[in-house]
Design a protein around this motif. Structure first.
Motif, PDB file in Angstrom:
ATOM      1  N   MET A 252       0.868  -1.211  -0.023  1.00  0.00           N
ATOM      2  CA  MET A 252      -0.071   0.047  -0.081  1.00  0.00           C
ATOM      3  C   MET A 252       0.865   1.260   0.128  1.00  0.00           C
ATOM      4  N   ILE A 253       1.704   1.451  -0.859  1.00  0.00           N
ATOM      5  CA  ILE A 253       2.524   2.381  -1.127  1.00  0.00           C
ATOM      6  C   ILE A 253       1.909   3.767  -1.411  1.00  0.00           C
ATOM      7  N   PRO A 254       1.959   4.721  -1.051  1.00  0.00           N
ATOM      8  CA  PRO A 254       2.918   5.051   0.075  1.00  0.00           C
ATOM      9  C   PRO A 254       1.746   5.268   1.503  1.00  0.00           C
ATOM     10  N   ASN A 255       0.658   4.592   1.277  1.00  0.00           N
ATOM     11  CA  ASN A 255      -0.485   4.868   2.328  1.00  0.00           C
ATOM     12  C   ASN A 255      -0.360   3.928   3.494  1.00  0.00           C
ATOM     13  N   CYS A 256       0.496   3.101   3.634  1.00  0.00           N
ATOM     14  CA  CYS A 256       0.756   2.394   4.766  1.00  0.00           C
ATOM     15  C   CYS A 256       2.074   2.668   5.745  1.00  0.00           C
ATOM     16  N   LYS A 257       1.869   3.497   6.352  1.00  0.00           N
ATOM     17  CA  LYS A 257       3.306   4.117   6.958  1.00  0.00           C
ATOM     18  C   LYS A 257       3.991   3.125   7.826  1.00  0.00           C
ATOM     19  N   PRO A 258       3.280   2.390   8.440  1.00  0.00           N
ATOM     20  CA  PRO A 258       3.993   1.535   9.456  1.00  0.00           C
ATOM     21  C   PRO A 258       5.191   0.420   8.576  1.00  0.00           C
ATOM     22  N   MET A 259       4.783   0.302   7.428  1.00  0.00           N
ATOM     23  CA  MET A 259       5.599  -0.971   6.566  1.00  0.00           C
ATOM     24  C   MET A 259       6.712  -0.196   5.980  1.00  0.00           C
ATOM     25  N   ASP A 260       7.962  -0.751   6.078  1.00  0.00           N
ATOM     26  CA  ASP A 260       9.153  -0.136   5.506  1.00  0.00           C
ATOM     27  C   ASP A 260       9.377  -0.910   4.160  1.00  0.00           C
ATOM     28  N   TYR A 261       8.851  -0.460   2.974  1.00  0.00           N
ATOM     29  CA  TYR A 261       8.753  -1.162   1.659  1.00  0.00           C
ATOM     30  C   TYR A 261      10.232  -1.384   1.160  1.00  0.00           C
ATOM     31  N   TRP A 262      11.149  -0.419   1.675  1.00  0.00           N
ATOM     32  CA  TRP A 262      12.551  -1.041   0.920  1.00  0.00           C
ATOM     33  C   TRP A 262      12.856  -2.357   1.609  1.00  0.00           C
ATOM     34  N   ARG A 263      12.513  -2.714   2.894  1.00  0.00           N
ATOM     35  CA  ARG A 263      12.884  -3.929   3.296  1.00  0.00           C
ATOM     36  C   ARG A 263      11.863  -4.950   2.708  1.00  0.00           C
ATOM     37  N   TRP A 264      10.598  -4.694   2.460  1.00  0.00           N
ATOM     38  CA  TRP A 264       9.717  -5.569   1.776  1.00  0.00           C
ATOM     39  C   TRP A 264      10.203  -6.200   0.467  1.00  0.00           C
ATOM     40  N   ALA A 265      10.849  -4.974  -0.423  1.00  0.00           N
ATOM     41  CA  ALA A 265      10.698  -5.310  -1.849  1.00  0.00           C
ATOM     42  C   ALA A 265      11.602  -6.524  -2.092  1.00  0.00           C
ATOM     43  N   ALA A 266      12.521  -6.933  -1.323  1.00  0.00           N
ATOM     44  CA  ALA A 266      13.493  -7.930  -1.516  1.00  0.00           C
ATOM     45  C   ALA A 266      12.400  -9.391  -1.229  1.00  0.00           C
ATOM     46  N   GLU A 267      11.480  -9.265  -0.737  1.00  0.00           N
ATOM     47  CA  GLU A 267      10.805 -10.539  -0.260  1.00  0.00           C
ATOM     48  C   GLU A 267       9.845 -11.264  -1.436  1.00  0.00           C
ATOM     49  N   VAL A 268       9.504 -10.448  -2.405  1.00  0.00           N
ATOM     50  CA  VAL A 268       8.623 -10.676  -3.321  1.00  0.00           C
ATOM     51  C   VAL A 268       9.108 -11.058  -4.829  1.00  0.00           C
ATOM     52  N   ASP A 269       8.458 -11.733  -5.589  1.00  0.00           N
ATOM     53  CA  ASP A 269       8.937 -11.897  -7.022  1.00  0.00           C
ATOM     54  C   ASP A 269       8.718 -10.902  -8.012  1.00  0.00           C
ATOM     55  N   VAL A 270       7.386 -10.064  -7.526  1.00  0.00           N
ATOM     56  CA  VAL A 270       7.023  -8.985  -8.433  1.00  0.00           C
ATOM     57  C   VAL A 270       6.494  -8.035  -7.301  1.00  0.00           C
ATOM     58  N   VAL A 271       6.611  -6.746  -7.364  1.00  0.00           N
ATOM     59  CA  VAL A 271       6.189  -5.769  -6.531  1.00  0.00           C
ATOM     60  C   VAL A 271       4.680  -5.602  -7.034  1.00  0.00           C
ATOM     61  N   ALA A 272       3.561  -5.445  -6.152  1.00  0.00           N
ATOM     62  CA  ALA A 272       2.412  -5.270  -6.323  1.00  0.00           C
ATOM     63  C   ALA A 272       1.802  -4.165  -5.490  1.00  0.00           C
ATOM     64  N   ASN A 273       1.282  -3.414  -5.879  1.00  0.00           N
ATOM     65  CA  ASN A 273       0.352  -2.122  -5.034  1.00  0.00           C
ATOM     66  C   ASN A 273      -0.813  -1.817  -5.274  1.00  0.00           C
ATOM     67  N   ASP A 274      -1.477  -1.493  -4.221  1.00  0.00           N
ATOM     68  CA  ASP A 274      -2.812  -1.072  -4.204  1.00  0.00           C
ATOM     69  C   ASP A 274      -2.633   0.455  -4.059  1.00  0.00           C
ATOM     70  N   HIS A 275      -3.521   1.168  -4.957  1.00  0.00           N
ATOM     71  CA  HIS A 275      -3.457   2.456  -4.511  1.00  0.00           C
ATOM     72  C   HIS A 275      -4.986   3.298  -4.860  1.00  0.00           C
ATOM     73  N   TYR A 276      -5.445   3.865  -4.040  1.00  0.00           N
ATOM     74  CA  TYR A 276      -6.856   4.693  -4.179  1.00  0.00           C
ATOM     75  C   TYR A 276      -6.514   6.175  -4.143  1.00  0.00           C
ATOM     76  N   LEU A 277      -7.191   6.847  -4.800  1.00  0.00           N
ATOM     77  CA  LEU A 277      -7.162   8.441  -4.849  1.00  0.00           C
ATOM     78  C   LEU A 277      -7.704   9.023  -3.563  1.00  0.00           C
ATOM     79  N   ASP A 278      -7.140   9.976  -3.097  1.00  0.00           N
ATOM     80  CA  ASP A 278      -7.556  10.725  -1.966  1.00  0.00           C
ATOM     81  C   ASP A 278      -8.471  11.625  -2.413  1.00  0.00           C
ATOM     82  N   SER A 279      -9.630  11.725  -2.470  1.00  0.00           N
ATOM     83  CA  SER A 279     -10.800  12.481  -3.162  1.00  0.00           C
ATOM     84  C   SER A 279     -10.766  13.734  -2.454  1.00  0.00           C
ATOM     85  N   ALA A 280     -10.282  14.131  -1.224  1.00  0.00           N
ATOM     86  CA  ALA A 280     -10.317  15.337  -0.477  1.00  0.00           C
ATOM     87  C   ALA A 280      -8.966  16.346  -1.372  1.00  0.00           C
ATOM     88  N   ARG A 281      -8.150  15.687  -1.898  1.00  0.00           N
ATOM     89  CA  ARG A 281      -7.162  16.642  -2.363  1.00  0.00           C
ATOM     90  C   ARG A 281      -7.691  17.361  -3.758  1.00  0.00           C
TER      91      ARG A 281
END
Ligand code: GLA
Length: 670
Positions: A252-281
């Motif tokens: 959930m890049i970049p909207n899951c602050k507690p997860m350090d995705y630099w560390r996570w990246a090495a674990e997966v065969d392909v990086v996958a992400n979920d992204h939702y628009l912040d409609s208040a912006r």
């Protein structure tokens, strides 16, 4: 990387498919519609644990068998999910020690997903069993393209404070420090006399009467990332016993602050992400572009997968705005432009039940006689035409420093100002670069910076000695560095670097800061060229917010000074020529229109960053391989000169210029 790309050809198109919520006659309509829309990949089984293991140790795969067979018969691939983010209701009752406990000590309830402790041994055992059963059964199924482990690690249960978590945290600390003296030194526990006599005395950072040791808080954040990564590894290794297909999990890049995705990246065969628009912006597509650039960077520049986004409104914001005509298409194609080889949605068919029934879908409640469905079909056709972009890379001349540890540390309590927020400055600089049509990568401060002409560090509060030296060497070797205030302040333990601020970056920036002078909520300060101004300080009218400070020159020279406020007459923006490069420092919060855009443009010119000129700053322009994406976010058409090639979406021949309709997208293969 096993089996990447995941599909034999083209881009992946589809979404989360939850047919278990529907009678079987609807499934047949589903696959017919999937074919009509060009869907070729769907994520199945994400929340199926309670359905495939209705009682502990008793499995019923009959429904999932039929679903996978049906998908295969329709030529749709499956991204088969492990269901471990939503343990069954029996699990919670049978293993009460696995329940999630929050910072205040509340045991969180069931009747929801993510309600488990990531360090629970019972959860570990039960999840491993269900994953093994699933992998053993489906490893050879012809519908399978890949494995989707869990769902959004760390989203709702990033931190657990139960006794099992406390025990696991202490074991983690023993491992990290060896003896408690080293822990005391790292955390600076002479402060308030909080010295620990043994690891047994350490508690997780639960709510305390006043400020907690920040070293304790930082390490608990790090430990929690490891706890979730351990859960992922357990499942991945279980799958590997049966299958060689790619394994991923949705970030959930970049909207899951507690997860350090630099560390996570090495674990997966392909990086996958979920992204939702912040409609208040006001301009949510700029945050989308940032998310996509950060995801590509986490993926090391390799193609990544957009695993979820939405066709229209979500259900979890205060006001869930529907996307306007053309907006979904622009959003999807912006992700593809920035490196995604897929366009997946949450979800295929809008749900009638539970918490997410007002969330949009590819097949809305209104059915196929709807704008959303017609747009979904048209998007499938667009993605088919874009097959040739698969695997192509995006290159950037500018990098922005992003470090999750700095994000966490900056936002602990008792900082000099509540207005110091990690994303506030990153987004301000990102927006200025986006409006200059500059594509950026994100980097950890210890990364190889040599590919970049300019590195921007808008929010590097925490920076260790080694990464600081990395930045120093980069500048000496001819790189250009642009740093914003309150950077380089503390090391990896949140301990202030010795001497005047900004300790770790003092030498490279050639400045010393004597004292911080944060501004009141609505206060602003004016900037002006210094008395001995050079050519780059010709821009007037810059205004700062949030911050002011007393900067002393120690090698650098002033480019702007404060005209008023607590530091009137003292440097506000400085430049330090060092070795073959330069390092710039900005000691207040400029915004795009109040001086930041002009400043960034000047630094880009100085660094020799190439970019198109004279285009409206509402046009998004990204090159991916030989595909040039032009995405028009404005209500008027834009003509872009210097464009020659074939229109991928419209088949047009462009000989010298391309006109992008209002709200439209043109992709030219050059
Ligand atoms: C997340 C989850 C999905 C769904 C969507 C709703 O991304 O992974 O299951 O809840 O949010 O936006």
């Amino acid at each position: 990387m096993p089996g990447y790309p995941v599909l034999p050809e083209g881009l992946a198109y589809g979404g989360d498919y939850n047919p278990e919520q529907w009678p079987e006659e609807v499934w047949r309509e589903d696959v017919r519609l999937m074919r009509e829309a060009g869907v070729n990949l769907v994520t199945v089984g994400v929340f199926n644990w309670g359905l495939i293991e209705p009682r502990e140790g008793e499995y019923d795969f009959s429904r999932l068998d039929r679903i996978l067979d049906l998908l295969h018969s329709a030529g749709v691939y499956a991204d088969l999910a492990t269901p471990t983010s939503s343990p069954p209701t029996w699990f919670r009752r049978r293993y009460p020690g696995s329940r999630l406990v929050d910072r205040e000590g509340h045991v969180l309830g069931g009747g929801s997903r993510h309600s488990f402790c990531p360090s629970s041994p019972d959860y570990a055992a039960a999840s491993e069993r269900i994953v093994a059963a699933l992998a053993a059964r489906y490893a050879g199924h012809p519908a399978l393209a890949m494995w989707h482990v869990h769902n959004e690690y760390g989203w709702a249960n990033a931190h657990c404070y139960c006794p099992a978590s406390a025990e696991a945290f202490r074991a983690w600390l023993r491992d990290r420090y060896g003896d408690v003296g080293a822990l005391n030194a790292a955390w600076g526990t002479t402060f308030w006399g909080l010295t620990y006599g043994s690891f047994e005395e350490v508690e997780p950072p639960v709510t305390a009467p006043v400020g907690l040791l920040t070293g304790l808080q930082l390490d608990f954040m790090r430990f929690s990332v490891d706890a979730h990564i351990a859960c992922f590894r357990r499942e991945r290794e279980t799958i590997r016993r049966f299958s060689d297909l790619p394994v991923t999990t949705n970030f959930m890049i970049p909207n899951c602050k507690p997860m350090d995705y630099w560390r996570w990246a090495a674990e997966v065969d392909v990086v996958a992400n979920d992204h939702y628009l912040d409609s208040a912006r006001a301009d949510p597509h700029i945050e989308l572009a940032m998310a996509a650039d950060l995801t590509r960077s986490v993926a090391g520049g390799r193609p990544w997968m957009l695993m979820e986004h939405s066709t229209g409104a979500v259900n979890w914001q205060p006001r869930n705005l529907a996307k306007r005509p053309g907006e979904m298409r622009r959003n999807t194609l912006a992700h593809v432009a920035r490196g995604s080889d897929s366009a997946m949605f949450f979800q295929w068919r809008a749900s009638r039940y539970g918490a997410e029934k007002f969330h949009s879908a590819m097949v809305p409640h209104a059915g196929t006689d709807s704008r959303i469905w017609r747009d979904v079909v048209a998007l499938g056709a667009d993605l088919g035409r874009l097959a040739g972009v698969r695997g192509a890379r995006v290159t950037a001349e500018v990098a922005v420093v992003w470090d999750w540890e700095s994000y966490w540390a900056l936002e602990f309590e008792w900082r000099p100002s509540a207005d110091l927020r990690f994303r506030e400055r990153i987004e301000a600089y990102y927006e200025a670069l986006w409006r200059e049509h500059v594509t950026v990568d994100f980097v950890h401060p210890s990364a190889d910076l040599s590919p970049y002409r300019l590195v921007v560090a808008p929010s590097s509060y925490l920076i260790g000695e080694a990464p600081a030296k990395n930045l120093h060497r980069y500048v000496e070797a001819g790189g250009h560095l642009l740093v914003s205030y309150f950077s380089g302040i503390v090391d990896e333990n949140d301990t202030i670097h010795p001497g005047p601020y900004p300790g770790a970056l003092r030498e490279v920036l050639g400045v010393a800061v004597e004292e911080f002078h944060p501004l009141r909520g609505h206060e602003t300060v004016a900037l002006r060229p210094p008395k001995s101004s050079g050519p780059e300080s010709s821009k007037h009218g810059a205004t700062g917010r949030i911050w002011s400070e007393r900067v002393r020159l120690a090698g650098a020279r002033a480019v702007h000074e404060f005209a008023d406020g607590p530091d009137a007459g003292h440097p506000a923006v400085t430049r330090h020529d060092l070795g073959a490069g330069s390092a710039w420092y900005v000691s207040t919060a400029l915004d795009a229109e109040s001086g930041l855009r002009a400043l960034v443009a000047g630094v880009l010119d100085h660094a020799g960053v190439s970019r198109p000129r004279g285009l409206p700053d509402t046009l998004e322009l990204v090159r991916r391989g030989d595909h040039l994406f032009l995405i028009n976010h404005a209500d008027a058409p834009v003509t872009v000169d210097g464009v020659t090639g074939t229109g991928v979406l419209d088949g047009a021949a462009y000989g010298g210029s391309a006109t992008v309709p209002a709200g439209g997208v043109v992709v030219v293969r050059t």
